[in-house]
Scaffold this motif. Structure first.
Motif, PDB file in Angstrom:
ATOM      1  N   GLN A 195      63.852  84.749  82.329  1.00  0.00           N
ATOM      2  CA  GLN A 195      63.181  85.771  81.521  1.00  0.00           C
ATOM      3  C   GLN A 195      61.972  86.322  82.266  1.00  0.00           C
ATOM      4  O   GLN A 195      61.752  87.528  82.312  1.00  0.00           O
ATOM      5  CB  GLN A 195      62.771  85.156  80.176  1.00  0.00           C
ATOM      6  CG  GLN A 195      62.468  86.176  79.092  1.00  0.00           C
ATOM      7  CD  GLN A 195      61.104  86.799  79.273  1.00  0.00           C
ATOM      8  OE1 GLN A 195      60.169  86.141  79.705  1.00  0.00           O
ATOM      9  NE2 GLN A 195      61.003  88.086  78.952  1.00  0.00           N
ATOM     10  N   GLN A 198      62.804  88.698  84.634  1.00  0.00           N
ATOM     11  CA  GLN A 198      63.475  89.822  83.979  1.00  0.00           C
ATOM     12  C   GLN A 198      64.958  89.925  84.287  1.00  0.00           C
ATOM     13  O   GLN A 198      65.499  91.012  84.447  1.00  0.00           O
ATOM     14  CB  GLN A 198      62.748  91.131  84.333  1.00  0.00           C
ATOM     15  CG  GLN A 198      61.294  91.046  83.874  1.00  0.00           C
ATOM     16  CD  GLN A 198      60.500  92.273  84.227  1.00  0.00           C
ATOM     17  OE1 GLN A 198      60.651  92.819  85.313  1.00  0.00           O
ATOM     18  NE2 GLN A 198      59.646  92.708  83.326  1.00  0.00           N
ATOM     19  N   TYR A 199      65.601  88.771  84.362  1.00  0.00           N
ATOM     20  CA  TYR A 199      67.057  88.769  84.480  1.00  0.00           C
ATOM     21  C   TYR A 199      67.729  88.616  83.121  1.00  0.00           C
ATOM     22  O   TYR A 199      68.939  88.673  83.027  1.00  0.00           O
ATOM     23  CB  TYR A 199      67.524  87.615  85.389  1.00  0.00           C
ATOM     24  CG  TYR A 199      67.196  87.823  86.845  1.00  0.00           C
ATOM     25  CD1 TYR A 199      67.492  89.035  87.467  1.00  0.00           C
ATOM     26  CD2 TYR A 199      66.621  86.814  87.601  1.00  0.00           C
ATOM     27  CE1 TYR A 199      67.199  89.233  88.799  1.00  0.00           C
ATOM     28  CE2 TYR A 199      66.327  87.009  88.940  1.00  0.00           C
ATOM     29  CZ  TYR A 199      66.617  88.219  89.532  1.00  0.00           C
ATOM     30  OH  TYR A 199      66.334  88.416  90.850  1.00  0.00           O
ATOM     31  N   LEU A 200      66.936  88.328  82.074  1.00  0.00           N
ATOM     32  CA  LEU A 200      67.515  88.137  80.749  1.00  0.00           C
ATOM     33  C   LEU A 200      67.158  89.322  79.860  1.00  0.00           C
ATOM     34  O   LEU A 200      66.001  89.730  79.805  1.00  0.00           O
ATOM     35  CB  LEU A 200      66.981  86.861  80.098  1.00  0.00           C
ATOM     36  CG  LEU A 200      67.498  85.522  80.595  1.00  0.00           C
ATOM     37  CD1 LEU A 200      67.047  84.419  79.654  1.00  0.00           C
ATOM     38  CD2 LEU A 200      69.005  85.516  80.720  1.00  0.00           C
ATOM     39  N   PRO A 201      68.127  89.873  79.149  1.00  0.00           N
ATOM     40  CA  PRO A 201      67.855  91.037  78.288  1.00  0.00           C
ATOM     41  C   PRO A 201      67.269  90.606  76.947  1.00  0.00           C
ATOM     42  O   PRO A 201      67.841  90.853  75.891  1.00  0.00           O
ATOM     43  CB  PRO A 201      69.245  91.656  78.109  1.00  0.00           C
ATOM     44  CG  PRO A 201      70.167  90.483  78.184  1.00  0.00           C
ATOM     45  CD  PRO A 201      69.534  89.478  79.095  1.00  0.00           C
ATOM     46  N   ILE A 202      66.133  89.918  76.999  1.00  0.00           N
ATOM     47  CA  ILE A 202      65.516  89.440  75.764  1.00  0.00           C
ATOM     48  C   ILE A 202      64.011  89.439  75.969  1.00  0.00           C
ATOM     49  O   ILE A 202      63.525  89.146  77.071  1.00  0.00           O
ATOM     50  CB  ILE A 202      66.039  88.025  75.405  1.00  0.00           C
ATOM     51  CG1 ILE A 202      65.485  87.558  74.056  1.00  0.00           C
ATOM     52  CG2 ILE A 202      65.699  87.017  76.479  1.00  0.00           C
ATOM     53  CD1 ILE A 202      66.120  86.271  73.565  1.00  0.00           C
ATOM     54  N   ALA A 203      63.277  89.799  74.925  1.00  0.00           N
ATOM     55  CA  ALA A 203      61.818  89.822  75.039  1.00  0.00           C
ATOM     56  C   ALA A 203      61.298  88.391  75.048  1.00  0.00           C
ATOM     57  O   ALA A 203      61.916  87.484  74.484  1.00  0.00           O
ATOM     58  CB  ALA A 203      61.214  90.593  73.878  1.00  0.00           C
ATOM     59  N   ARG A 204      60.138  88.200  75.693  1.00  0.00           N
ATOM     60  CA  ARG A 204      59.586  86.867  75.861  1.00  0.00           C
ATOM     61  C   ARG A 204      59.370  86.170  74.521  1.00  0.00           C
ATOM     62  O   ARG A 204      59.755  85.013  74.342  1.00  0.00           O
ATOM     63  CB  ARG A 204      58.262  86.963  76.616  1.00  0.00           C
ATOM     64  CG  ARG A 204      57.739  85.616  77.082  1.00  0.00           C
ATOM     65  CD  ARG A 204      56.470  85.773  77.882  1.00  0.00           C
ATOM     66  NE  ARG A 204      55.824  84.491  78.044  1.00  0.00           N
ATOM     67  CZ  ARG A 204      55.181  83.857  77.081  1.00  0.00           C
ATOM     68  NH1 ARG A 204      55.111  84.394  75.890  1.00  0.00           N
ATOM     69  NH2 ARG A 204      54.621  82.679  77.297  1.00  0.00           N
TER      70      ARG A 204
END
Lengths: 287, 287, 287
Positions: A195, A198-204
């Motif tokens: 995360q 920024q490899y995960l499509p989800i907000a922190r």
């Protein structure tokens, strides 16, 4: 009024000090007291017992500092946290008639404390990753390792923590026989590193929220059912077979591996014998 | 002429190098040679023996450096001190007919060297505290811990020093069974930290003077009477009972605790058996 | 055309990455796989096995970082090297039918890889010395120690590497019973430190060339003859007698010392029994 979609954001802004930290100290020191031989150590040498308790509470900080070449005694500079943890240690171990220990062994209270401790784990993982990212810009492997060490330090250094109490079990360690909390922390460290990069499509804040929910729910479930089955077991088995071709058939892991096999798959049966076994495991799993 | 009230001030300005440092090296390496199995190690692997000797002499420096995240090999940069300590090691272990070892085992000389070694302890404690204060401004717990580690490092890392020689005794360590020098150093570290933070109504040089006198007097007394009774035992017992409710009645600590109980209370009896026992303890206590 | 006198200079400008580094990883991980019990660990806990493999490959970096108070996880920042070493680990341990392991056990290939690994040793020693010289200007003892640690780290930390795999052998370590590669690395560290401080009348590239030739030739010779006799044994014996008066007569070192005596002097005899013994030693000596 706060709307539902704002919950994760507010949650991710929670401050750990003082209540969650306190719960972490209580849960850790209760777990320490459940170890075999600790009560004798607490009578014979309060200092060794105190040091063990501090390693249970601040082991993650010590280990991640060592890894980054920073002073491992840094945690001693947070005087208030040390005083808090030391008070908990004193009350749990030396309170007359064991009142404090018995009080927190009361299941609802134990559940509350254990659940809050799991919340601090998420915060520690993200702290560790952020800190590693400052020291080593963009070294994702270091971020994972430091996040893991920060979140599960007490477990990872358990061999040396036991040495303080005069116990030495070289035949096992948390890399050889990973317990559930250490595994869950490793997965968390990988997720938060992905995360962070920024490899995960989800907000922190959403990841913080979901991962913490996952930790708390399974912790509470495992404590309620007294079942040591790791919720990760199916994934592990699948990955183990895919990557390492290991097919853990019952016949294969009979001799030495038997304990480790049972370790992560036996549930509580309504018999006195198993009951105690699961209780002990519970103690160990609390990390 | 120097007046009496000036004595502490002049004393606190004493320089340790070279004579007191030399005495520290001699006393430490004599203590090493009294350990069981060291002579065989010195024949089989001079390098392991040398490294053990360096840990005996510079263990405090190594441990406090590790604690503060500084290079633990820093002590190797003081070439002259290393040469001095190495010469002592060479002469004590490999001198023909053991002349040097026998010479320093002569009681008056042994007393002198042991007394001078205790003087260096005070200097190390204050050095450690001052250094910790520079790294962590006003963290009193770190000051105590680093001062303690610096003054009693050889004892605190003894488990790992023994490992160099192929000896491993996990069932004990200096936190579980503190020896007298380690305890006295801890008290010194607390006192000097309090003084440093100006909580004690005493000037620094007076505390240095009084604490050193205390160390030297009891060291010499313990060596002369061959009595391992710690002068701190009554205070410990009182504090233990007050804080931790531990009442060490003889009946209670019979099994496992017996050795540790004897450890700090048995004096020398005029019998051959006890004589040897006390001698061995002496060796261990020299740290 | 390059003339003969230019060979050492060109040689000393060789780059280790990627081919020599790769050979180092292969040789190290082959040596790991030859250790007893590793295959079971690789099945039970791939993570512990991977960590052990990384300590075999990057142990020198970890140890020298610890010594200089730098982050021991720094090696994880070299992502490409880690990926390379991890791929080798994966292929050696988990390749179906053990193809990769068998392939590199083919003697000519094994010789090539082992020879190239020895070349990296020289580079590591000089790297370590240069780095120590930057941190501690002109502290020759630190230069020797860090150069040694960097070049022979995997061997020196073997006790703790084994602990990761659940093996604990406190009765021995590489200081008590130095293996040939560790000894050769120590000599190299001394020579390169002397050269660095310009006490040796030889150019740097010539020393690099000659020392590497020495390492490779004796490594290959020892592997071909399956003979564990250290080429340094005569010098050691002479120095041991001169400095430490140790006369290792057969009658003297009968009991405990016998193994260590055999360790460095027994050659392969044309019998099945000795054959296996030498093979095991070979495995151990590969560091």
């Amino acid at each position: 009024a706060m709307e539902l979609w704002q919950v994760p954001l507010s949650f991710s802004r929670l401050r750990m000090f003082p209540f969650f930290d306190l719960a972490h100290y209580i849960a850790s020191i209760l777990a320490l007291k459940e170890q075999r031989g600790v009560v004798e150590v607490s009578v014979r040498s309060p200092l060794a017992c105190w040091f063990s308790a501090m390693l249970y509470c601040f082991g993650g900080s010590v280990l991640s500092s060592l890894m980054l070449g920073e002073p491992p005694v840094a945690f001693l500079a947070k005087t208030i946290n040390i005083l808090l943890a030391s008070s908990v240690w004193y009350l749990v171990f030396y309170c007359p008639e064991d009142i404090v220990y018995r009080c927190f062994s009361f299941l609802p209270l134990h559940l509350l404390v254990a659940g809050m401790k799991e919340v601090t784990r998420t915060w520690k993982i993200t702290d560790g990753i952020a800190h590693a990212d400052i020291v080593y810009k963009d070294a994702w492997l270091i971020m994972v390792v430091v996040g893991w060490a920060r979140g599960a330090g007490g477990g990872l250094i358990s061999n040396f923590e036991q040495l303080v109490r005069g116990v030495w079990k070289p035949e096992t360690n948390e890399l050889l026989h990973m317990s559930y909390p250490v595994k869950a922390t490793l997965i968390g460290a990988v997720l938060f590193t992905l995360q962070h990069r920024q490899y995960l499509p989800i907000a922190r804040h959403n990841l913080v929220f979901l991962y913490t929910i996952f930790l708390v729910v399974f912790k509470v479930k495992m404590m309620l059912t007294r079942c040591a089955t790791s919720p990760l077991a199916p994934f592990e088995a699948a990955m183990g077979q895919m990557l390492f071709g290991s097919q853990k058939t019952p016949s294969k892991v009979k001799g030495e591996g038997a304990t480790s096999s049972n370790y992560s798959s036996v549930c509580d049966q309504p018999s006195e014998h198993h009951h105690e076994g699961a209780k002990k495991k519970q103690g160990k799993k609390t990390e």
